[in-house]
Design an enzyme around this catalytic site. Structure first.
Site, mmCIF file in Angstrom:
data_model
loop_
_atom_site.group_PDB
_atom_site.id
_atom_site.type_symbol
_atom_site.label_atom_id
_atom_site.label_comp_id
_atom_site.label_asym_id
_atom_site.label_seq_id
_atom_site.Cartn_x
_atom_site.Cartn_y
_atom_site.Cartn_z
ATOM 1 C CB CYS A 82 -0.993 -0.012 1.166
ATOM 2 S SG CYS A 82 -0.298 0.283 2.810
ATOM 3 N NE ARG A 105 -4.766 1.561 1.585
ATOM 4 C CZ ARG A 105 -4.713 2.317 0.497
ATOM 5 N NH1 ARG A 105 -5.585 2.128 -0.475
ATOM 6 N NH2 ARG A 105 -3.801 3.255 0.368
ATOM 7 C CG ASP A 138 -5.394 5.388 2.839
ATOM 8 O OD1 ASP A 138 -5.424 4.949 4.006
ATOM 9 O OD2 ASP A 138 -4.484 6.117 2.414
#
Length: 155
Positions: free
Chosen positions: A8, A14, A126
């Site tokens: 990420c 994440r 996100d």
């Protein structure tokens, strides 16, 4: 040994969630010595930092321990060190494709490429700038994607 790297932006929300969830699923399936799991960020904003506290709390509510993880940046060597590099969203996938050295051996894909509907081929959002619901949504997507990924890695 098969190896998977989740990617990420900063490696604090994440991708460490995917790392921790998948690592636990691999261990529960008795594959801990056969599948290597790690995570990284496309940017070095948080190198050496633990996952975001909200990420850690959300994961803990479902029994996942993210405390051993530390953020690191994606490196050129990762494209040969791992079999599968999985981007948490399309922007990460684009960055990975640009970074990939010619002749790199890793397969690059979107994390949700094998996830079941309704998560198939969707970006994992996100949660960093939002509330607790965003971290729960990430967990939902990651658990579904990780189960599908485990089946793929085992086959």
């Amino acid at each position: 040994m098969k190896s998977v790297l989740f990617v990420c932006t900063g490696n604090i929300c994440r991708s460490p969630t995917a790392d921790g969830v998948f690592r636990q699923m691999v261990a529960a399936a008795g594959l801990a010595g056969r599948v290597r799991v790690d995570s990284a960020g496309t940017h070095g904003y948080h190198i050496g930092d633990p996952p975001d506290p909200r990420t850690v709390r959300a994961a803990a509510t479902r029994g996942y321990d993210l405390s051993p993880l530390q953020a690191r940046k994606l490196m050129a060597a990762d494209f040969d060190r791992f079999d599968l590099l999985l981007a948490m969203d399309r922007g990460h996938l684009d960055i990975m494709r640009r970074m990939a050295p010619s002749g790199g051996t890793a397969e690059l894909a979107l994390f949700t490429a094998w996830a079941p509907a309704p998560f198939t081929n969707r970006d994992v959002p996100d949660p960093y700038y939002g509330g607790d619901a965003g971290f729960t949504e990430v967990l939902d997507m990651v658990e579904a994607g990780a189960r599908a990924l485990l089946r793929r890695v085992v086959d």
